[in-house]
Design a protein around this motif. Sequence first.
Motif, PDB file in Angstrom:
ATOM      1  N   LEU A 160      11.248   1.757  -1.914  1.00 48.23           N
ATOM      2  CA  LEU A 160      11.611   1.929  -3.327  1.00 48.23           C
ATOM      3  C   LEU A 160      12.999   2.536  -3.497  1.00 48.23           C
ATOM      4  CD1 LEU A 160       8.170   3.235  -4.594  1.00 48.23           C
ATOM      5  CD2 LEU A 160       9.262   1.119  -5.326  1.00 48.23           C
ATOM      6  N   VAL A 161      13.415   3.258  -2.458  1.00 42.76           N
ATOM      7  CA  VAL A 161      14.716   3.927  -2.529  1.00 42.76           C
ATOM      8  C   VAL A 161      15.499   3.620  -1.251  1.00 42.76           C
ATOM      9  CG1 VAL A 161      15.741   6.240  -2.288  1.00 42.76           C
ATOM     10  CG2 VAL A 161      14.111   5.794  -4.119  1.00 42.76           C
ATOM     11  N   GLU A 162      16.803   3.398  -1.429  1.00 40.81           N
ATOM     12  CA  GLU A 162      17.680   3.202  -0.271  1.00 40.81           C
ATOM     13  C   GLU A 162      18.560   4.437  -0.134  1.00 40.81           C
ATOM     14  OE1 GLU A 162      19.526  -0.406  -1.457  1.00 40.81           O
ATOM     15  OE2 GLU A 162      17.745  -1.584  -0.918  1.00 40.81           O
ATOM     16  N   ARG A 163      18.675   4.908   1.107  1.00 36.52           N
ATOM     17  CA  ARG A 163      19.490   6.100   1.343  1.00 36.52           C
ATOM     18  C   ARG A 163      20.725   5.733   2.158  1.00 36.52           C
ATOM     19  NH1 ARG A 163      15.075  10.150   3.780  1.00 36.52           N
ATOM     20  NH2 ARG A 163      14.580   8.270   4.951  1.00 36.52           N
ATOM     21  N   ARG A 164      21.838   6.340   1.828  1.00 40.62           N
ATOM     22  CA  ARG A 164      23.016   6.142   2.670  1.00 40.62           C
ATOM     23  C   ARG A 164      23.789   7.453   2.752  1.00 40.62           C
ATOM     24  NH1 ARG A 164      27.696   5.589  -0.222  1.00 40.62           N
ATOM     25  NH2 ARG A 164      27.344   5.432  -2.455  1.00 40.62           N
ATOM     26  N   THR A 179       6.119  13.605  -9.096  1.00 38.79           N
ATOM     27  CA  THR A 179       7.491  14.001  -8.740  1.00 38.79           C
ATOM     28  C   THR A 179       8.271  12.785  -8.253  1.00 38.79           C
ATOM     29  OG1 THR A 179       6.702  16.190  -8.102  1.00 38.79           O
ATOM     30  CG2 THR A 179       8.882  15.567  -7.321  1.00 38.79           C
ATOM     31  N   ARG A 180       7.604  11.957  -7.454  1.00 37.14           N
ATOM     32  CA  ARG A 180       8.297  10.761  -6.955  1.00 37.14           C
ATOM     33  C   ARG A 180       8.615   9.789  -8.087  1.00 37.14           C
ATOM     34  NH1 ARG A 180       4.987  11.756  -2.245  1.00 37.14           N
ATOM     35  NH2 ARG A 180       3.363  10.292  -2.840  1.00 37.14           N
ATOM     36  N   ARG A 181       7.711   9.701  -9.051  1.00 37.17           N
ATOM     37  CA  ARG A 181       8.009   8.831 -10.202  1.00 37.17           C
ATOM     38  C   ARG A 181       9.185   9.393 -10.999  1.00 37.17           C
ATOM     39  NH1 ARG A 181       2.419   8.408 -10.719  1.00 37.17           N
ATOM     40  NH2 ARG A 181       2.231   9.628 -12.618  1.00 37.17           N
ATOM     41  N   LYS A 194      11.776  10.575   1.533  1.00 32.61           N
ATOM     42  CA  LYS A 194      11.386   9.852   2.743  1.00 32.61           C
ATOM     43  C   LYS A 194      10.237   8.883   2.424  1.00 32.61           C
ATOM     44  CE  LYS A 194      10.345  10.724   7.626  1.00 32.61           C
ATOM     45  NZ  LYS A 194       8.923  10.743   7.955  1.00 32.61           N
ATOM     46  N   VAL A 195       9.263   9.384   1.682  1.00 32.80           N
ATOM     47  CA  VAL A 195       8.121   8.532   1.285  1.00 32.80           C
ATOM     48  C   VAL A 195       8.614   7.346   0.454  1.00 32.80           C
ATOM     49  CG1 VAL A 195       5.952   8.441  -0.038  1.00 32.80           C
ATOM     50  CG2 VAL A 195       6.462  10.439   1.368  1.00 32.80           C
ATOM     51  N   LEU A 196       9.515   7.640  -0.476  1.00 33.05           N
ATOM     52  CA  LEU A 196      10.053   6.576  -1.334  1.00 33.05           C
ATOM     53  C   LEU A 196      10.847   5.554  -0.517  1.00 33.05           C
ATOM     54  CD1 LEU A 196      11.161   8.733  -4.402  1.00 33.05           C
ATOM     55  CD2 LEU A 196       9.397   6.958  -4.427  1.00 33.05           C
ATOM     56  N   ASN A 256       0.837  -1.197   0.000  1.00 32.55           N
ATOM     57  CA  ASN A 256       0.000   0.000   0.000  1.00 32.55           C
ATOM     58  C   ASN A 256       0.877   1.254   0.000  1.00 32.55           C
ATOM     59  OD1 ASN A 256      -2.406   1.282  -0.030  1.00 32.55           O
ATOM     60  ND2 ASN A 256      -3.136   0.482   1.921  1.00 32.55           N
ATOM     61  N   ARG A 257       1.905   1.229   0.840  1.00 33.39           N
ATOM     62  CA  ARG A 257       2.844   2.355   0.900  1.00 33.39           C
ATOM     63  C   ARG A 257       3.535   2.533  -0.444  1.00 33.39           C
ATOM     64  NH1 ARG A 257       4.015   0.520   6.124  1.00 33.39           N
ATOM     65  NH2 ARG A 257       5.826  -0.678   5.460  1.00 33.39           N
ATOM     66  N   THR A 258       3.854   1.406  -1.084  1.00 33.15           N
ATOM     67  CA  THR A 258       4.527   1.481  -2.378  1.00 33.15           C
ATOM     68  C   THR A 258       3.637   2.144  -3.414  1.00 33.15           C
ATOM     69  OG1 THR A 258       5.677  -0.549  -1.799  1.00 33.15           O
ATOM     70  CG2 THR A 258       5.787   0.136  -4.092  1.00 33.15           C
ATOM     71  N   PHE A 259       2.369   1.736  -3.444  1.00 30.46           N
ATOM     72  CA  PHE A 259       1.449   2.339  -4.417  1.00 30.46           C
ATOM     73  C   PHE A 259       1.244   3.822  -4.139  1.00 30.46           C
ATOM     74  CE2 PHE A 259      -0.081  -2.086  -5.196  1.00 30.46           C
ATOM     75  CZ  PHE A 259       0.277  -2.112  -6.525  1.00 30.46           C
ATOM     76  N   PHE A 260       1.165   4.145  -2.853  1.00 32.67           N
ATOM     77  CA  PHE A 260       1.026   5.555  -2.481  1.00 32.67           C
ATOM     78  C   PHE A 260       2.224   6.345  -2.992  1.00 32.67           C
ATOM     79  CE2 PHE A 260       1.921   9.017   0.528  1.00 32.67           C
ATOM     80  CZ  PHE A 260       0.775   9.781   0.323  1.00 32.67           C
TER      81      PHE A 260
END
Lengths: 160, 162
Positions: free
Chosen positions: A92-96, A51-53, A85-87, A41-45
């Motif tokens: 969908l996204v990894e941050r480092r 912009t996120r796409r 943050k949402v991603l 659900n979070r992924t679809f959101f």
Amino acid sequence: MLWPPAGYDDRTSGLTAASYIATNAYMQLAMQASGDAEALNRTFFALADPTRRAILARLTLGEASVTELVAPFGLSQPTISRHLKVLAEAGLVERRREAQFRHCRLNAARLAEAWGWLGNYREFWERSFDRLDAYAKQLLEAEKAEKKEKTRERGQRKRG
Amino acid sequence: MNEVKGNVVEPESERELILTRVFDVPARILFLACSRPEHMRQWFGPKEYPLTLCEMDFRVGGKYRFAMTGPNGVQNTPFGGEYLAIEEDRKITFTNAFEEPGSETMVMTYTFEEAGGKTTLHMRTVFASIAMKKLYLSMGFEAGTNSALDQLVALVERLVSA
């Protein structure tokens, strides 16, 4: 790097409203099968926002720092960070963090998983038709068996 | 029948999807399988999602109501509609929508064409809008001229097919 390209606007390209997806029962059905409906659900959101796409599309070209992501969008860093943050929460996204820079990378597997659940209308029917194929043959056999039985009964009545 | 969305009429041809399958049985068997709940339960939907609600008033103007239950045991949102046209062993047309506020309605038609003991089933879906069709068929990311977005699509398609 030129991103987004001039005239970039995919607001008209479907997946338009998060609410539409969130309330779409067909998606619910698909999400249930994932075993982790909340996460999907979070992924679809996350995917429901243009912009996120666009950020995801940029990340398919390779890892980028937050600064690099901010530059082309004409949005403030906090705004881009909020999208990131949402991603990230959607997986969908990894941050480092490296030195003083934050780097972002696409989690392609997660994206593929979500993608697999989109558009499964066709798949739904193909699988139904597979089952119909097997069941229709059973029905035909049952019909034949019934006819045979009736013929036999008639034969017995004539003889009797 | 064209839906009016705002002031724009979206042509039916752009909202439709036709799925076709040839079955090795006469048309009357497929018609039977589509016209009674006890048969419908045997084939509708993926195997792991049986119809746990299946009510059919199979006549023109009659209603049907289905719901599926997945592996987690919770029944999904019911969906259903009305039979608009029925031609024995030939055609069934009905509406279909989830029982949810704002849910869009599609119009579906099964056509059975028998030849030499085999039957071709065409299942035509006319979605309420082009957007609905795109969403149901994962065309949501279609961007055409946007090369970076196309790249995202290509990447995901590679991953999915791998």
